[in-house]
Design a protein around this motif. Structure first.
Motif, PDB file in Angstrom:
ATOM      1  N   LEU A 469       0.962  -1.194   0.352  1.00  0.00           N
ATOM      2  CA  LEU A 469       0.122  -0.082   0.465  1.00  0.00           C
ATOM      3  C   LEU A 469       0.920   0.919   0.228  1.00  0.00           C
ATOM      4  CD1 LEU A 469      -2.678  -1.218   2.701  1.00  0.00           C
ATOM      5  CD2 LEU A 469      -3.001  -1.314   0.178  1.00  0.00           C
ATOM      6  N   MET A 470       1.854   1.219   0.687  1.00  0.00           N
ATOM      7  CA  MET A 470       2.699   2.576   0.908  1.00  0.00           C
ATOM      8  C   MET A 470       3.892   2.724  -0.326  1.00  0.00           C
ATOM      9  SD  MET A 470       2.233   3.922   3.754  1.00  0.00           S
ATOM     10  CE  MET A 470       2.587   4.022   5.499  1.00  0.00           C
ATOM     11  N   LYS A 471       3.756   1.272  -0.913  1.00  0.00           N
ATOM     12  CA  LYS A 471       4.426   1.855  -2.826  1.00  0.00           C
ATOM     13  C   LYS A 471       3.531   2.703  -3.186  1.00  0.00           C
ATOM     14  CE  LYS A 471       7.629  -0.053  -5.826  1.00  0.00           C
ATOM     15  NZ  LYS A 471       7.004   0.633  -6.947  1.00  0.00           N
ATOM     16  N   PHE A 472       2.185   1.631  -3.506  1.00  0.00           N
ATOM     17  CA  PHE A 472       0.953   1.688  -4.048  1.00  0.00           C
ATOM     18  C   PHE A 472       0.653   3.799  -3.775  1.00  0.00           C
ATOM     19  CE2 PHE A 472      -3.690   3.552  -5.268  1.00  0.00           C
ATOM     20  CZ  PHE A 472      -3.811   2.919  -6.072  1.00  0.00           C
ATOM     21  N   ILE A 473       1.266   4.142  -2.517  1.00  0.00           N
ATOM     22  CA  ILE A 473       1.050   5.558  -2.133  1.00  0.00           C
ATOM     23  C   ILE A 473       1.780   6.495  -2.897  1.00  0.00           C
ATOM     24  CG2 ILE A 473       0.137   7.232  -0.521  1.00  0.00           C
ATOM     25  CD1 ILE A 473      -1.568   5.496  -0.653  1.00  0.00           C
ATOM     26  N   LEU A 474       2.904   6.277  -2.496  1.00  0.00           N
ATOM     27  CA  LEU A 474       4.253   6.607  -3.561  1.00  0.00           C
ATOM     28  C   LEU A 474       4.087   7.005  -4.706  1.00  0.00           C
ATOM     29  CD1 LEU A 474       7.081   5.481  -1.337  1.00  0.00           C
ATOM     30  CD2 LEU A 474       6.039   8.094  -0.927  1.00  0.00           C
ATOM     31  N   ASP A 475       3.707   5.959  -5.593  1.00  0.00           N
ATOM     32  CA  ASP A 475       4.075   6.490  -7.459  1.00  0.00           C
ATOM     33  C   ASP A 475       2.778   7.077  -7.010  1.00  0.00           C
ATOM     34  OD1 ASP A 475       4.890   4.142  -7.169  1.00  0.00           O
ATOM     35  OD2 ASP A 475       3.537   2.260  -7.853  1.00  0.00           O
ATOM     36  N   ARG A 476       1.532   7.340  -6.658  1.00  0.00           N
ATOM     37  CA  ARG A 476       0.717   8.244  -6.924  1.00  0.00           C
ATOM     38  C   ARG A 476       0.958   9.713  -6.025  1.00  0.00           C
ATOM     39  NH1 ARG A 476       0.159   4.756 -10.047  1.00  0.00           N
ATOM     40  NH2 ARG A 476      -1.901   4.005 -10.187  1.00  0.00           N
ATOM     41  N   THR A 477       2.174   9.861  -5.950  1.00  0.00           N
ATOM     42  CA  THR A 477       2.197  11.545  -5.683  1.00  0.00           C
ATOM     43  C   THR A 477       3.262  12.212  -6.193  1.00  0.00           C
ATOM     44  OG1 THR A 477       3.771   9.814  -3.286  1.00  0.00           O
ATOM     45  CG2 THR A 477       1.084  11.050  -2.558  1.00  0.00           C
ATOM     46  N   VAL A 486       7.099  16.493   2.256  1.00  0.00           N
ATOM     47  CA  VAL A 486       6.110  16.324   2.224  1.00  0.00           C
ATOM     48  C   VAL A 486       4.904  14.909   1.469  1.00  0.00           C
ATOM     49  CG1 VAL A 486       4.431  17.072   0.343  1.00  0.00           C
ATOM     50  CG2 VAL A 486       5.319  18.913   0.587  1.00  0.00           C
ATOM     51  N   TYR A 487       6.057  14.231   1.395  1.00  0.00           N
ATOM     52  CA  TYR A 487       5.693  12.810   1.420  1.00  0.00           C
ATOM     53  C   TYR A 487       5.283  12.041   2.390  1.00  0.00           C
ATOM     54  CZ  TYR A 487       7.573  12.746  -4.097  1.00  0.00           C
ATOM     55  OH  TYR A 487       8.030  12.652  -4.625  1.00  0.00           O
ATOM     56  N   LEU A 488       6.404  12.040   3.459  1.00  0.00           N
ATOM     57  CA  LEU A 488       6.199  11.648   4.615  1.00  0.00           C
ATOM     58  C   LEU A 488       4.603  12.389   5.693  1.00  0.00           C
ATOM     59  CD1 LEU A 488       9.690  12.591   6.466  1.00  0.00           C
ATOM     60  CD2 LEU A 488       8.617  10.028   5.320  1.00  0.00           C
ATOM     61  N   THR A 559      12.600  18.848   6.852  1.00  0.00           N
ATOM     62  CA  THR A 559      13.655  18.486   4.955  1.00  0.00           C
ATOM     63  C   THR A 559      15.439  19.229   5.308  1.00  0.00           C
ATOM     64  OG1 THR A 559      11.765  18.492   3.295  1.00  0.00           O
ATOM     65  CG2 THR A 559      14.044  18.763   2.804  1.00  0.00           C
ATOM     66  N   LYS A 560      16.249  18.518   5.296  1.00  0.00           N
ATOM     67  CA  LYS A 560      17.660  18.796   5.190  1.00  0.00           C
ATOM     68  C   LYS A 560      18.168  19.019   3.767  1.00  0.00           C
ATOM     69  CE  LYS A 560      17.692  19.016  10.614  1.00  0.00           C
ATOM     70  NZ  LYS A 560      19.796  17.731  12.142  1.00  0.00           N
ATOM     71  N   SER A 561      19.239  18.786   4.148  1.00  0.00           N
ATOM     72  CA  SER A 561      20.257  18.744   2.558  1.00  0.00           C
ATOM     73  C   SER A 561      21.709  18.937   2.482  1.00  0.00           C
ATOM     74  CB  SER A 561      19.412  19.579   1.613  1.00  0.00           C
ATOM     75  OG  SER A 561      19.746  21.144   2.263  1.00  0.00           O
ATOM     76  N   VAL A 562      22.025  18.324   2.096  1.00  0.00           N
ATOM     77  CA  VAL A 562      23.458  18.166   1.439  1.00  0.00           C
ATOM     78  C   VAL A 562      23.885  18.496   0.378  1.00  0.00           C
ATOM     79  CG1 VAL A 562      24.211  16.769   3.558  1.00  0.00           C
ATOM     80  CG2 VAL A 562      23.666  15.691   2.170  1.00  0.00           C
ATOM     81  N   VAL A 563      25.071  18.951   0.419  1.00  0.00           N
ATOM     82  CA  VAL A 563      25.546  19.141  -1.582  1.00  0.00           C
ATOM     83  C   VAL A 563      26.505  17.779  -1.261  1.00  0.00           C
ATOM     84  CG1 VAL A 563      26.820  20.269  -2.789  1.00  0.00           C
ATOM     85  CG2 VAL A 563      25.490  21.349  -1.297  1.00  0.00           C
TER      86      VAL A 563
END
Length: 636
Positions: A469-477, A486-488, A559-563
Motif C-alpha cells: 500500500l505504501m508503494k502504491f501511495i508513493l507512485d501516486r504522489t 511532503v511525502y512523509l 527537510t534537510k540537505s547536503v551537497v
C-alpha cells in the motif's frame, strides 16, 4: 527374590535346623528310656516305611513328567534316583509284611545309602540343559531299575551266607551303613548351602533342611534300640521337606514366574500407544488393553467374553454399517493364515461415535486351524489432523510464494526505472521470511531523482500488505513535488487512518537535484543515512527530526540537505542490516561505516551493494533474523 523375603526365610529355616539339632541332643539321652511295645514299633515302622515309599514314587513321577518341558539333567537324574530308592523301599515294606522285618532291613539301608550318595553327587555339580533326544527318560529310568534289581539280588543271595543268627546278623554293618549315610547327607547339605548362597532358588532351603533331618535321622537309626523309631520320624520329616522343595520348584516357582511375566506383558501392552486386543475363534473378546477399550468405547473388564461385533462396526463412506459379505471374506482370509492390514477405516463404536482407525488382524493358528485372533488398533485422528494441517500449510506456502513473487515484481519495477545518467543507483532487499516488510522506491522528476527506503513494524503478511500500500501511495504522489517532508506528511495521514494502532512505519526519503547537486532528505523515525564523502573518505550520518508514520495524526517533519561532490554517495538501509537482537553492539552507524571502509568503492553501485551485503552476512554469522535492505545513490 527380595532381600527382606530372603532374610526372613533364612531365619525361619535356621530356627528349624536348630530345633532339629536340639531335639536330637535330647533324644540321645531320653529315647532309650521311653518304653515302646514291639507291636506298636512294628506298626509305626511299617507306616513310616510306606509313607517314605510313596514320597519316593511321587518324586520319581514328577521327574518323569517335568523333564520334557525343562530338559534339566538334574531333574531327570533326581527322578531316576528316587525311582531306584522307591523300588528298594518297596521291597523293604513287602518283606516287612511277610516276615519279622530282620530280612527286610538291608533293603531300607541300601535305599538310604543310594539316596545319600546320589544327592551328594547331584548337588556337587551344576545343572545342565540336555539336548532333546528320544528315549532319554527311558534310558535313565531303566538304568535306575537295573541298579535296584542288582542291589536286590545281591542282598537276596548274600543274606543267607552272612554269619550269625537272624537277630545279630546285621548290627555292626547296619550301624556302619547308617553312619555313612548320615555323613553323606551332611556333606550334601553343605553343598546345597553353598549353592543357596550363590543365588539359587529358595527350594534349596527346603533341600537343606531335608538333608539335615536325614543326617540326624541316620545317626539316630545307627544307635538302634529306642532311637530307631525317632530316627524314622526324623527321616519322614526330611521326606516332607523334599515334597515341599519339589512343590516350590515345580509348582510355585513356575506359577510365580508366569504371574510376573503376565504382569510385565500387561504393563507393556498398557504402555503402548496402540490398542491391543485378543479374540477367540467365535469373535468374543478374551483380553484388551486400556487403549483398545478407549477406541472401542468399552470397559476392558466388562467386555470380556462378549462378541466384538455387538459393540463396534465399520462405517462406510456413506455412513452405512458393516458389510457382512465383506466380513465373511475377512474371516476366510484369516482362516487361511493371512494377516490383514488396513491403513485407515471409519469405526463406529457402540455409543455411536465414529472415528478413523487403522488396524492389523493377525490369526492365531493351531494345527492349521484358526483358534483366535490378535488385533492391533491405531487411532488415526491425530494423523488425519496433521494431514489436514499439512495440506493447509502447503496451500498457504503456495499463496505466500505468489505474494512474494508479486512483491518482488513491485520492487523490480522501481529498479528497472529509466534513471538519468547523472546518478548511479542500486538496491538490494533480502526478506527474513517469504514476504518482506522492507521496501524501497525510485521516482524520476524533471531535474531530480527521489529515493526512499522504509521498514514496516513486524514481518510476514501484515508487513508485506502495508508495504504494498505504501508503494502504491508513493507512485501516486509524484505530482506533489520533490520536497521529502511532503511525502512523509501524506503517508503519515494515510498510515494513521488506515492501519492498526500496533503497526507503524519508519521511512527515509531523499531527493537529488541535478542542477544544484543538493541531496534533500527527511526522516520518519528511521536509521540515519550514510553519506560517503569521496574527497575525505569519511562517512557522515544524515539525521533529521521525525517520528514513525502512523503514530500521530499530524507531525511536522523537516527537510534537510547536503551537497554531493562527484563520487559521493548516500547509503540508505533498514535496521536489519546492522542490528543484532539480544546482543549489545556498537552504534549501528559505526558498524556500517566500518563495513563500507572494507569495500572497493571504485566499482559500480550494484557491485558495491553486493560486496557490502557479503560483509553484512558475515557480521550476522550467516543467520538472518530480520528483513535486510540496502539502497545506494551516487553522484557520477
Amino acid at each position: 527374590m527380595k532381600e527382606y523375603e530372603r532374610y526372613r526365610l533364612v531365619r525361619l529355616h535356621s530356627a528349624m535346623a536348630v530345633l532339629a539339632a536340639g531335639m536330637f541332643g535330647l533324644l540321645l539321652f531320653a529315647a532309650s528310656r521311653l518304653p515302646v511295645s514291639p507291636e506298636f514299633y512294628h506298626s509305626i515302622h511299617l507306616a513310616l516305611g510306606l509313607a517314605v515309599t510313596v514320597v519316593c514314587w511321587l518324586v520319581a513321577v514328577q521327574g518323569w513328567s517335568v523333564f520334557p518341558h525343562t530338559l534339566s539333567m538334574e531333574r531327570l537324574m533326581m527322578g531316576a534316583l528316587f525311582f531306584s530308592s522307591g523300588l528298594l523301599f518297596s521291597l523293604h515294606v513287602v518283606l516287612s509284611f511277610a516276615s519279622d522285618g530282620v530280612e527286610a532291613s538291608p533293603f531300607s539301608l541300601s535305599a538310604r545309602l543310594t539316596l545319600a550318595w546320589g544327592l551328594l553327587f547331584l548337588f556337587s555339580r551344576r545343572d545342565e540343559v540336555m539336548e532333546r533326544r528320544s528315549g532319554q527318560r527311558w534310558q535313565a529310568f531303566f538304568a535306575a531299575f537295573a541298579y535296584a534289581a542288582v542291589v536286590g539280588l545281591f542282598i537276596h543271595w548274600v543274606a543267607p551266607l552272612w554269619p550269625g543268627d537272624g537277630t545279630s546278623r546285621w548290627p555292626l554293618w547296619w550301624k556302619a551303613g547308617e553312619g555313612i549315610a548320615g555323613l553323606l547327607d551332611a556333606g550334601a547339605a553343605l553343598l546345597v548351602w553353598r549353592r543357596w548362597r550363590q543365588g539359587s532358588s529358595r527350594s534349596f532351603l527346603y533341600w537343606l533342611l531335608a538333608l539335615w533331618w536325614f543326617a540326624l535321622g541316620q545317626w539316630l537309626l545307627m544307635l538302634g534300640g529306642g532311637h530307631a523309631l525317632w530316627g524314622q520320624l526324623y527321616e519322614m520329616t526330611g521326606f516332607l521337606y523334599v515334597v515341599r522343595a519339589m512343590y516350590v520348584e515345580t509348582v510355585e516357582k513356575p506359577y510365580v514366574e508366569l504371574k510376573q511375566h503376565k504382569q510385565q506383558l500387561e504393563m507393556m501392552a498398557n504402555a503402548l500407544g496402540e490398542g491391543l486386543m485378543m479374540l477367540n475363534r467365535d469373535g468374543r473378546i478374551v483380553w484388551m488393553n486400556p487403549e483398545a477399550g478407549r477406541l472401542l468405547g468399552l470397559d476392558p473388564e466388562e467386555a470380556k467374553g462378549k462378541p466384538l461385533f455387538s459393540f463396534v462396526s465399520l462405517a462406510g463412506p456413506d455412513g452405512s454399517a458393516w458389510d457382512w459379505k465383506r466380513l465373511r471374506r475377512v474371516v476366510k482370509q484369516l482362516k487361511s493364515g493371512e494377516v490383514i492390514r488396513v491403513e485407515e477405516e471409519p469405526f463406529r463404536r457402540h455409543d455411536g461415535v465414529c472415528l478413523p482407525v487403522g488396524y492389523t488382524l493377525a490369526p492365531v493358528m493351531e494345527n492349521g486351524a484358526l483358534t483366535g485372533l490378535v488385533a492391533v488398533l491405531r487411532d488415526m485422528t491425530e494423523k488425519k489432523e496433521k494431514e489436514r494441517l499439512e495440506r493447509e500449510r502447503e496451500q498457504l506456502d503456495f499463496e505466500l510464494l505468489l505474494a512474494a513473487n508479486m512483491q518482488r515484481a513491485l520492487l523490480q519495477t522501481s529498479s528497472k526505472a529509466d534513471l538519468p545518467s547523472y546518478v548511479d543507483i542500486s538496491a538490494l532487499s533480502v526478506p527474513a521470511r517469504v514476504l518482506s516488510g522492507d521496501f524501497y522506491h525510485f521516482a524520476v522528476h524533471q531535474t531530480s531523482v527521489s529515493a526512499c527506503i522504509a521498514d514496516v513494524s513486524g514481518k510476514g503478511i501484515p508487513a508485506a500488505m502495508l508495504m504494498t500500500l505504501m508503494k502504491f501511495i508513493l507512485d501516486r504522489t509524484v505530482h506533489y513535488g520533490t520536497q521529502p517532508h511532503v511525502y512523509l506528511d501524506l503517508l503519515n495521514r494515510f498510515a494513521y487512518d488506515y492501519t492498526e494502532p500496533s503497526i507503524f512505519v519508519t521511512m527515509f526519503v531523499g531527493n537529488y537535484n541535478e542542477k544544484t547537486h543538493t541531496f534533500s532528505y527527511a526522516c520518519a523515525g528511521h536509521e540515519p543515512a550514510l553519506w560517503y564523502r569521496a574527497k575525505t573518505k569519511q562517512c557522515v550520518p544524515l539525521h533529521a527530526k521525525g517520528c514513525a508514520l502512523g503514530l500521530f495524526p499530524q507531525f511536522s517533519f523537516e527537510t534537510k540537505s547536503v551537497v554531493l561532490e562527484p563520487g559521493d554517495f548516500v547509503l540508505l538501509y533498514t535496521d536489519g542490516v546492522t542490528e543484532k537482537r539480544g546482543e549489545e553492539a556498537d552504534d549501528d552507524f559505526s558498524v556500517l561505516a566500518s563495513m563500507v571502509a572494507r569495500v572497493n568503492l571504485d566499482q559500480p553501485a550494484a557491485q558495491i551493494v553486493c560486496d557490502l551485503y557479503e560483509h553484512i552476512k558475515a557480521y550476522h554469522q550467516y543467520e538472518q533474523k530480520d528483513d535486510q535492505t540496502l539502497l545506494l545513490l551516487r553522484r557520477r
